[in-house]
Design an enzyme around this catalytic site. Structure first.
Site, PDB file in Angstrom:
ATOM      1  N   SER A 103       9.626 -40.330 -28.124  1.00  0.00           N
ATOM      2  CA  SER A 103       8.564 -39.489 -27.579  1.00  0.00           C
ATOM      3  C   SER A 103       8.242 -39.973 -26.167  1.00  0.00           C
ATOM      4  O   SER A 103       7.934 -41.144 -25.965  1.00  0.00           O
ATOM      5  CB  SER A 103       7.328 -39.583 -28.470  1.00  0.00           C
ATOM      6  OG  SER A 103       6.288 -38.822 -27.916  1.00  0.00           O
TER       7      SER A 103
ATOM      8  N   ARG B 184      -3.550   1.987   8.839  1.00  0.00           N
ATOM      9  CA  ARG B 184      -3.732   0.651   8.244  1.00  0.00           C
ATOM     10  C   ARG B 184      -2.408  -0.071   8.135  1.00  0.00           C
ATOM     11  O   ARG B 184      -1.394   0.547   7.858  1.00  0.00           O
ATOM     12  CB  ARG B 184      -4.233   0.759   6.801  1.00  0.00           C
ATOM     13  CG  ARG B 184      -5.578   1.328   6.602  1.00  0.00           C
ATOM     14  CD  ARG B 184      -5.784   1.501   5.089  1.00  0.00           C
ATOM     15  NE  ARG B 184      -6.762   2.514   4.823  1.00  0.00           N
ATOM     16  CZ  ARG B 184      -8.047   2.261   4.580  1.00  0.00           C
ATOM     17  NH1 ARG B 184      -8.485   1.028   4.540  1.00  0.00           N
ATOM     18  NH2 ARG B 184      -8.884   3.255   4.372  1.00  0.00           N
TER      19      ARG B 184
ATOM     20  N   MET C 175      -5.149  -8.234   8.877  1.00  0.00           N
ATOM     21  CA  MET C 175      -4.553  -7.249   9.780  1.00  0.00           C
ATOM     22  C   MET C 175      -5.575  -6.157  10.066  1.00  0.00           C
ATOM     23  O   MET C 175      -6.596  -6.046   9.409  1.00  0.00           O
ATOM     24  CB  MET C 175      -3.325  -6.645   9.113  1.00  0.00           C
ATOM     25  CG  MET C 175      -2.364  -7.672   8.572  1.00  0.00           C
ATOM     26  SD  MET C 175      -1.209  -8.232   9.799  1.00  0.00           S
ATOM     27  CE  MET C 175      -0.442  -6.702  10.188  1.00  0.00           C
TER      28      MET C 175
ATOM     29  N   LYS D 120       0.832  -1.203   0.000  1.00  0.00           N
ATOM     30  CA  LYS D 120       0.000   0.000   0.000  1.00  0.00           C
ATOM     31  C   LYS D 120       0.864   1.250   0.000  1.00  0.00           C
ATOM     32  O   LYS D 120       0.609   2.203  -0.738  1.00  0.00           O
ATOM     33  CB  LYS D 120      -0.876  -0.017   1.254  1.00  0.00           C
ATOM     34  CG  LYS D 120      -2.333   0.154   0.958  1.00  0.00           C
ATOM     35  CD  LYS D 120      -3.136   0.060   2.230  1.00  0.00           C
ATOM     36  CE  LYS D 120      -4.061  -1.133   2.189  1.00  0.00           C
ATOM     37  NZ  LYS D 120      -3.894  -2.036   3.299  1.00  0.00           N
TER      38      LYS D 120
ATOM     39  N   HIS E 295      -9.321 -44.237 -18.817  1.00  0.00           N
ATOM     40  CA  HIS E 295      -9.794 -44.296 -20.186  1.00  0.00           C
ATOM     41  C   HIS E 295     -10.797 -43.188 -20.478  1.00  0.00           C
ATOM     42  O   HIS E 295     -10.688 -42.455 -21.466  1.00  0.00           O
ATOM     43  CB  HIS E 295     -10.409 -45.672 -20.442  1.00  0.00           C
ATOM     44  CG  HIS E 295     -10.947 -45.821 -21.816  1.00  0.00           C
ATOM     45  ND1 HIS E 295     -12.282 -45.659 -22.105  1.00  0.00           N
ATOM     46  CD2 HIS E 295     -10.327 -46.063 -22.988  1.00  0.00           C
ATOM     47  CE1 HIS E 295     -12.456 -45.830 -23.394  1.00  0.00           C
ATOM     48  NE2 HIS E 295     -11.299 -46.082 -23.957  1.00  0.00           N
TER      49      HIS E 295
ATOM     50  N   GLY F  52      -7.582  -8.924   4.790  1.00  0.00           N
ATOM     51  CA  GLY F  52      -8.444  -9.095   5.956  1.00  0.00           C
ATOM     52  C   GLY F  52      -7.745  -9.610   7.203  1.00  0.00           C
ATOM     53  O   GLY F  52      -8.381  -9.812   8.225  1.00  0.00           O
TER      54      GLY F  52
ATOM     55  N   ARG G 219      -4.881  -0.383  -8.311  1.00  0.00           N
ATOM     56  CA  ARG G 219      -4.300  -1.730  -8.398  1.00  0.00           C
ATOM     57  C   ARG G 219      -4.633  -2.312  -9.760  1.00  0.00           C
ATOM     58  O   ARG G 219      -5.539  -1.824 -10.441  1.00  0.00           O
ATOM     59  CB  ARG G 219      -4.834  -2.629  -7.277  1.00  0.00           C
ATOM     60  CG  ARG G 219      -6.329  -2.734  -7.296  1.00  0.00           C
ATOM     61  CD  ARG G 219      -6.837  -3.526  -6.112  1.00  0.00           C
ATOM     62  NE  ARG G 219      -8.274  -3.315  -6.001  1.00  0.00           N
ATOM     63  CZ  ARG G 219      -8.987  -3.580  -4.937  1.00  0.00           C
ATOM     64  NH1 ARG G 219      -8.415  -4.063  -3.864  1.00  0.00           N
ATOM     65  NH2 ARG G 219     -10.271  -3.363  -4.930  1.00  0.00           N
TER      66      ARG G 219
ATOM     67  N   CYS H 116       4.306 -36.948 -25.481  1.00  0.00           N
ATOM     68  CA  CYS H 116       2.925 -37.089 -25.920  1.00  0.00           C
ATOM     69  C   CYS H 116       2.015 -37.578 -24.789  1.00  0.00           C
ATOM     70  O   CYS H 116       0.858 -37.884 -25.000  1.00  0.00           O
ATOM     71  CB  CYS H 116       2.832 -38.024 -27.128  1.00  0.00           C
ATOM     72  SG  CYS H 116       3.404 -39.689 -26.777  1.00  0.00           S
TER      73      CYS H 116
ATOM     74  N   TYR I 187       9.284 -30.938 -29.409  1.00  0.00           N
ATOM     75  CA  TYR I 187       7.849 -30.657 -29.479  1.00  0.00           C
ATOM     76  C   TYR I 187       7.112 -31.225 -28.273  1.00  0.00           C
ATOM     77  O   TYR I 187       7.632 -32.092 -27.568  1.00  0.00           O
ATOM     78  CB  TYR I 187       7.241 -31.239 -30.767  1.00  0.00           C
ATOM     79  CG  TYR I 187       7.248 -32.752 -30.816  1.00  0.00           C
ATOM     80  CD1 TYR I 187       6.180 -33.481 -30.285  1.00  0.00           C
ATOM     81  CD2 TYR I 187       8.315 -33.453 -31.371  1.00  0.00           C
ATOM     82  CE1 TYR I 187       6.196 -34.867 -30.300  1.00  0.00           C
ATOM     83  CE2 TYR I 187       8.331 -34.832 -31.403  1.00  0.00           C
ATOM     84  CZ  TYR I 187       7.269 -35.536 -30.861  1.00  0.00           C
ATOM     85  OH  TYR I 187       7.274 -36.895 -30.863  1.00  0.00           O
TER      86      TYR I 187
HETATM   87  C1  PEP Z   1       1.765 -42.404 -22.275  1.00  0.00           C
HETATM   88  O1  PEP Z   1       1.908 -43.454 -21.669  1.00  0.00           O
HETATM   89  O2  PEP Z   1       2.118 -41.301 -21.826  1.00  0.00           O
HETATM   90  C2  PEP Z   1       1.095 -42.393 -23.580  1.00  0.00           C
HETATM   91  C3  PEP Z   1       1.012 -41.275 -24.266  1.00  0.00           C
HETATM   92  O3  PEP Z   1       0.512 -43.516 -24.006  1.00  0.00           O
HETATM   93  P1  PEP Z   1      -0.877 -44.077 -23.464  1.00  0.00           P
HETATM   94  O4  PEP Z   1      -1.495 -42.984 -22.645  1.00  0.00           O
HETATM   95  O5  PEP Z   1      -1.668 -44.438 -24.640  1.00  0.00           O
HETATM   96  O6  PEP Z   1      -0.447 -45.231 -22.653  1.00  0.00           O
END
Ligand code: PEP
Ligand code: MG
Length: 865
Positions: free
Chosen positions: A745, A91, A102, A21, A451, A100, A335, A813, A833
């Site tokens: 990956s 204050r 103090m 403040k 799933h 709130g 602010r 991935c 990536y």
């Molecule tokens: C993983 O295991 O991270 C993956 C991408 O494969 P899945 O989720 O299909 O097992």
């Protein structure tokens, strides 16, 4: 030692010394923005007070005395003046905001005589008496520890005696009477009269604010948010200004831009002849800020000039409180203004276009988690909802629909155009047709990588899993949600962004990537180094992914292609085959359908890399439950395929090595599809064939040989052959694996499961919930990458893999590929990536850019206030 700084002075030490403040008011003063006069007693003073055993450090009282004299001079009013007294607020103001926690004391400086002067100069005795009774109450509570209920019950008693209900129903005479009562209470409790000397009031008040730093609630709050105990608080002593001194006075709040839409127009309201409480209490209807132009023209000109100065200085939209006292404007606070996601984007884009901030800053200050709302339909935030049960927020977005309890009905009713929510204990791959047609999925079991969750996220559908308050009685066709029992066909609403489940429909608002969002994303791509791909299993997903700016597919899970109702019987036939010849016959029938699936995806992604992962799940997942087997042979096969730990069993490359004809068929379908698309469209994607669950070099070496052998039998197309890294051994032996891989990956879903020994199917509904609730873990490792553990394995894999093959293409991935903190980690790791669900692609693009901007020294501004 210097303990006190006037707002008009340069102070060393910034926010740490002056608190949030204090620094704000000092900065506004320096900018020439009109603020009430005042000064800050520094955090140094508080620390000296605490460490000295709650003794006021030497020289502090004198320094405060001098500052008060200066304040009187600048305000042109005197402390305790019987005609028009100077009043101040006292204050706390720590470097870190502790809302709130103090104490604050307002109207300090009033006494029995000055209150009459205040009544006369304001022409508003009710207000003057109310100010004084508030002072006695706040001061009594904060400074002398008088129990608040003593004052509150005195107010209640008076209202009863007058036969009124609201505080506002008490008139000036009532409040004057209340002052007498309050002073009696004070004397009873404290043993002496309410102090009449304003200087004494002040001395004791700032001491009390120091003490409130050590109050239990403040300690608890600091513990909760990890704020150190020894930083102490500053104290601000500020001239009180009054907006209720007649038609030339007023008070208001204003944003420098519209916080709902982001439009660059002042947005706020004010009330003439009123103080802040009147605005809050809602007893009078405020006027829009634009009307101030007519009502208080001079102050309006000053106010808009201040808006310009503050935006230029803070380089962000400001939320400002102000008061006009007899034509003179005072800003009480500025602010950074809170804003909707839509407004945030527009403001960032327009500020960059105005040259107020750079494009990099516009990207850096975009709050990714807030933007998530824009990518899915969401509950209308203006509607209040009653939550019947809560589960995991497994896939964002919201949907309303009728309860159905099995995938077949969901598919049938959904196709017929009904909005249905599929409610199940958990989903299995053969519920896919129901998932496709349902508006959303609610399961009692399963976690964030179950799933249901993975499939729903891929489809951009809302999903709530591990909903504890959900019980399903399939036979009775009923569902219990918390304490409500519902029937099939009743409407519920799920909010996959928060995990809330609500009985009945709720109005939804639609998602949008509007022009400003698009602009920010295109700027983001200018800064990022990481490419962003999508996990997509169908041509529709691939098209969606392109629309959201994905530059390729990082994971196409081929098992989903085996689940469609027209294929599952062939797949089952293949699994049931007792000889290789029979199995190959079934696979021959799958080949053309699989090829056409790939063609659709390749067409949508021509020119970009597409990673196709060969079949991964254990075969039993394609067969029904033992009780539903259609023949003894099938029952026998289900029994043979049964494994106690299927996740650690015959799946991925282990399956591919034992049943090479399955992978052969898939490789053939991929290569043929690429050749066909190239012939048709003139361009094919860069195909990457990926083998799952590799842990040993020899596994991949053999599968590479299989891949090359089959591809050589087909029309020639360019392709890469690589592997997922989703087992700890694969990380550690990445050097050897890299010898036979063109790319790797990280499958961080399985890597998390195997590195932590946490079952991705069970942990979230079980002990992991306990771990998170009890702070053993801060984040769900299936959602936010465990950087220290799993992340370190990844680091080892990158070092060893690239140690052998410096240009080894590496990506991720797993579900973490779309989680902003994990994306930033992947950037730092030097991956090429990240790949995530299509709907998370825009967020990953922003996260990738923000991570690169951090390297370039551009971070979001953090402005206090
Ligand atoms: C993983 O295991 O991270 C993956 C991408 O494969 P899945 O989720 O299909 O097992
Ligand atoms: Mg995996």
């Amino acid at each position: 030692m210097r303990y006190v700084y006037d707002y008009a002075e340069d102070a060393p030490g910034g926010r740490e010394l002056l608190g949030g403040k204090g620094i704000g008011l000092a900065e506004m003063t320096a900018l020439g923005v009109p603020v009430p006069a005042g000064f800050t007693i520094t955090t140094d003073a508080c620390r000296a007070y605490m460490s000295g055993g709650k003794v006021v450090p030497e020289g502090l009282d004198e320094q405060v005395g001098e500052s008060i004299a200066g304040l009187e001079q600048r305000a042109g009013k005197k402390f305790g003046d019987p005609a028009d007294p100077l009043l101040v607020s006292v204050r706390s103001g720590a470097a870190v905001s502790m809302p709130g926690m103090m104490d604050t004391i307002l109207n300090l400086g009033l006494n029995d005589i000055a209150v009459e002067g205040q009544a006369r100069t304001t022409g508003n005795p009710r207000f003057a008496y109310d100010s004084y009774r508030r002072l006695i109450q706040m001061y009594g509570e904060v400074v002398d520890g008088v129990a608040g209920h003593r004052f509150e019950s005195a107010i209640a008693d008076l209202k009863t005696a007058r036969g009124v209900t609201g505080d506002l129903d008490l008139g000036a005479d009532d409040l004057r009477e209340l002052i007498g009562t309050f002073q009696r209470i004070y004397e009873e409790e404290v043993g002496e009269g309410f102090p009449q000397d304003p200087r004494e009031q002040l001395r004791r008040a700032y001491r009390a604010v120091f003490d409130s730093w050590d109050a239990p609630r403040a300690n608890v709050y600091r513990g909760l948010y990890g704020i150190p105990d020894d930083i102490g608080t500053a104290v601000n002593v500020v001239q009180m200004v009054f907006g209720n001194k007649g038609e030339g006075s007023g008070t208001g709040v204003c944003f420098t831009r519209n916080p709902a839409t982001g439009e660059a127009t002042y947005y706020g309201e004010f009330l003439v002849n009123a103080q802040g409480e009147d605005v809050v209490a809602g007893t009078r209807t405020p006027e829009p800020i634009s009307a101030m132009h007519e009502r208080l023209p001079e102050a309006y000109v000053q106010l808009t000039a201040a808006f310009e100065l503050l935006e230029a200085h803070y380089r962000d939209m400001q939320d400002i409180e102000f008061t006009v006292e007899e034509g003179k404007l005072y800003l009480l606070q500025t602010r950074t203004g809170k804003r909707t996601a839509t407004a945030a984007l527009r403001i960032a884009v327009e500020m960059a276009e105005e040259g107020l901030i750079s494009r990099g800053e516009a990207v850096a200050r975009t709050d990714i988690s807030q933007l998530e709302q824009l990518l899915h339909p969401m509950l209308d935030p203006t509607v209040e909802v009653e939550v019947a049960a809560k589960g995991l927020n497994a896939s964002p977005g919201a949907a309303s629909g009728q309860i159905v309890l099995d995938a077949d009905s969901a598919a049938e009713r959904g196709k017929a155009g009904d909005d249905v929510i599929l409610v199940l204990w958990e989903t299995s791959p053969d519920d896919i047709h129901g998932l496709i047609e349902a508006r959303g999925v609610l399961t009692a079991h399963g976690g964030l990588t179950s799933h249901a969750a993975v499939v729903a996220r891929g489809m951009g559908k809302p999903c709530v899993t591990a909903c504890e308050g959900l019980a399903i009685d399939e036979r009775a066709g009923t569902v219990t949600l918390g304490d409500r029992t519902l029937n099939v066909g009743d409407v519920i609403t799920i909010d996959g962004g928060t995990g809330r489940v609500i009985v009945g429909p709720v109005r939804l608002v639609a998602p949008a990537i509007d022009e400003n969002f698009g602009t920010i994303l295109s700027w983001a791509d200018e800064f990022s180094r990481l490419r962003v791909r999508a996990n997509a299993d169908t041509p529709e997903d691939a098209a969606k992914a392109r629309e959201f700016g994905a530059t390729g597919i990082g994971l196409c899970r081929t098992e989903h292609m085996f689940m469609a109702p027209d294929r599952l019987p062939i797949v089952q036939e293949m699994i049931m085959a007792s000889t290789e010849v029979e199995r190959r016959a079934a696979l021959d029938r799958l080949l053309p359908v699989q090829q056409s699936d790939f063609e659709g995806i390749f067409e949508a992604m021509a020119g970009y890399p597409v990673t196709i992962r060969l079949l991964d799940p254990p075969l039993h997942e394609f067969l029904p439950a033992p009780g539903e087997a259609t023949s003894d042979a099938m029952r026998q096969r289900i029994f043979e395929l049964h494994e106690a730990n299927p996740m650690l069993g015959t799946r991925g490359c282990r399956l591919g090595l034992q049943f090479p004809e399955i992978y052969e068929m898939q490789v053939r379908a991929i290569v043929r599809a690429a050749a066909a698309v190239e012939a048709r469209a003139g361009e094919a994607p860069l195909v990457e064939i990926m083998h799952p669950l590799v842990g040993f070099r020899e596994e991949l070496a053999r599968l590479r040989e299989l891949t090359e052998r089959v591809a050589a039998e087909e029309p020639s197309v360019a392709y890469l052959c690589g592997t997922m890294i989703e087992l700890p051994r694969a990380c550690i032996r990445a050097g050897e694996i890299a010898e036979v891989a063109d790319f790797c990956s990280f499958g961080t879903n399985d890597l998390t499961q195997t590195a932590l020994g946490f079952s991705r199917d069970d942990a979230e509904g079980k002990f992991l919930t306990y771990y998170l609730e009890h702070g053993i873990l801060e984040h769900n490792p299936f959602e936010v990458l465990d950087q220290d553990g799993v992340g370190d394995l990844m680091r080892i894999a990158v070092e060893r893999g690239r140690g052998v093959k410096p240009d080894l293409k590496m990506g991720i991935c797993g579900e973490h590929g779309g989680e902003p903190r994990s994306v930033a980690f992947c950037h730092r790791l030097g991956l090429d990536y990240v790949s995530c669900s299509p709907y998370r692609v825009p967020l990953a693009r922003l996260a990738a850019a923000q991570a690169a901007l951090v390297d370039a020294g551009v971070t979001a501004l953090v402005i206090g206030g």
